[in-house]
Design an enzyme around this catalytic site. Structure first.
Site, PDB file in Angstrom:
ATOM      1  N   ASP A   1     -22.227 -11.564   0.178  1.00  0.00           N
ATOM      2  CA  ASP A   1     -22.365 -12.628  -0.825  1.00  0.00           C
ATOM      3  C   ASP A   1     -21.081 -13.429  -1.041  1.00  0.00           C
ATOM      4  OD1 ASP A   1     -20.869 -10.738  -2.192  1.00  0.00           O
ATOM      5  OD2 ASP A   1     -21.818 -11.161  -4.105  1.00  0.00           O
ATOM      6  N   GLU A   2     -20.202 -13.455  -0.054  1.00  0.00           N
ATOM      7  CA  GLU A   2     -18.972 -14.231  -0.190  1.00  0.00           C
ATOM      8  C   GLU A   2     -18.640 -14.914   1.126  1.00  0.00           C
ATOM      9  OE1 GLU A   2     -15.676 -12.217  -2.916  1.00  0.00           O
ATOM     10  OE2 GLU A   2     -16.447 -10.888  -1.370  1.00  0.00           O
TER      11      GLU A   2
END
Length: 400
Positions: free
Chosen positions: A94-95
DNA sequence: TCTGGGGTCCTAGGACCC
DNA sequence: TCTGGGGTCCTAGGACCC
């Protein structure tokens, strides 16, 4: 992304919106892998076990995580970011980092680009994210965490020094509890803020922290020379492994061997799927009291064969005297070489490869452990993995 | 009804080699 | 008549990240 797994679940199920949600694994001994912001208000945190989380928030809704779903959403988000820059490095599920140098003509100044990016991600997934902009990855990463959720923080190069001055060193990406505690013992008053860290004597840091110490001072000053490296320029994986906290602790080596075979098959199958082979097999054991250790053995040649991996790990187990019951078993293959494996020379090697290929093909079609070894056939149970599968192909690709 | 699972990088000591 | 100096590989463990 903000509370990624929990937000995905709230997006999928409107009944979860506005409620404290904790995403957990399937097994009994699971932990919270994401807590919604409603749950965080009660003190629910990633890493808590079910019991702790439920104590912190009795109304907490537990949702069993679905890794495939998160990987799909993740891939869609990365495609959105790639529309804004060719230089995108996915850092975790998620980054991501994007080098947006020189995109002003297309998207306007950084803040405008970030606003458009946030809007596009929201349209595509229904999820909010937090964007940080800075002169390097270290500052951008910190900026992204400063206004969560749904944040947008721009740190101009000229404001870096003021930002760092009173910031706790523990906030730095790469400084954890141990380094923070060690820094606090340096000099007369200890080093506690990034400002102090940036002014610390480089030689003192180097002597105390070695290679890490050489970077610490620059980190304190908010400097970071690391480039944004897109997936197709990244090196391949250096190790592939699986570990499992058992439903109940095991006391007999025979029972541990069964787990080793399962884990070896998962690691081996994943290596074969991606054309990897490695020479070093390590076995990790965790006792009931949480004491965790590993022992490894290096083979004469790289392997991706379930049975070679398992027999090496079992040989290692044979050399260990179990001090207590075992709660976790792990098998990891490292020493992964880039070059292709040697072609099978003898008939029995060819037959062995044919067998593995056939098994992998069946399992690829019908699911892991559809076709497996007799000794583990009665005790399967193989949830999918997250990292590094968020790399879209499951492993990083190398430019040929 | 106690604490997951996937990785990376670094260090220090010993074996071994020239 | 008691101890050089360069290097590689292997092992175990620790710190850190999501």
């Amino acid at each position: 992304m903000d509370a990624f797994f929990a937000s995905v679940e709230q997006r999928c199920d409107p009944a979860l919106r506005g409620r404290p949600v904790a995403v957990v694994g399937r097994s009994a001994r699971t932990v919270v892998t994401a807590a919604s912001y409603e749950a965080r208000e009660y003190g629910v945190r990633t890493g808590m076990n079910r019991y702790e989380a439920a104590c912190a928030c009795p109304r907490l809704v537990f949702v069993e995580g679905d890794n495939r779903k998160y990987m799909d959403v993740s891939a869609r988000i990365i495609r959105v970011i790639e529309a804004f820059s060719p230089l995108v490095e996915q850092y975790s599920i998620d980054e991501a980092f994007a080098d947006v140098t020189g995109t002003e003509g297309l998207f306007g100044p950084p803040r405008a680009l970030a606003a458009s990016l946030k809007r596009r991600i929201l349209e595509e997934t229904g999820l909010t994210c937090s964007v940080g902009i800075g002169p390097n990855k270290l500052i951008a990463k910190m900026a992204s965490g400063m206004e969560k959720p749904d944040g947008l923080v721009v740190v101009a190069p000229e404001s870096v020094a003021a930002l760092m001055e009173d910031l706790d060193v523990g906030e730095l990406w790469g400084i954890g509890a141990a380094t923070r505690a060690a820094l606090a013992t340096i000099g007369e008053n200890g080093v506690r803020t990034c400002g102090e860290l940036g002014r610390a004597h480089p030689e003192v840091l180097r002597r105390r922290f070695g290679a890490v110490g050489e970077r610490l001072g620059r980190m304190g000053r908010g400097q970071d020379a690391a480039m944004v490296v897109p997936a197709d320029e990244q090196a391949g994986p250096k190790s592939v492994g699986h570990s499992k906290t058992l439903a109940r602790d095991l006391s007999s080596k025979r029972a541990v061997e069964t787990e080793i075979l399962k884990l070896s098959e998962k690691a081996g199958a994943r290596m074969r799927r991606h054309g990897l082979a490695g020479r070093t097999v390590s076995l990790t054991l965790r006792y009931t009291d949480f004491h965790t250790f590993s022992r490894q053995r290096t083979l004469p040649a790289p392997t991706d064969d379930t049975r070679e991996i398992a027999s090496a790990a079992c040989a290692v187990l044979g050399s260990v005297r179990l001090r207590s019951a075992v709660r976790l078993v792990g098998v990891t293959v490292s020493g992964i070489t880039d070059h292709a494996r040697q072609l099978p020379l003898f008939e029995h090697e060819r037959r062995r490869e044919d067998l593995l290929r056939a098994m992998d093909s069946v399992n690829g079609r019908f699911g892991d452990f559809t076709l497996t070894w007799g000794s583990i056939a009665r005790s399967v149970g193989a949830p999918g993995v997250i990292p590094p599968s968020w790399r879209r192909s499951g492993v990083r690709r190398t430019r040929a």
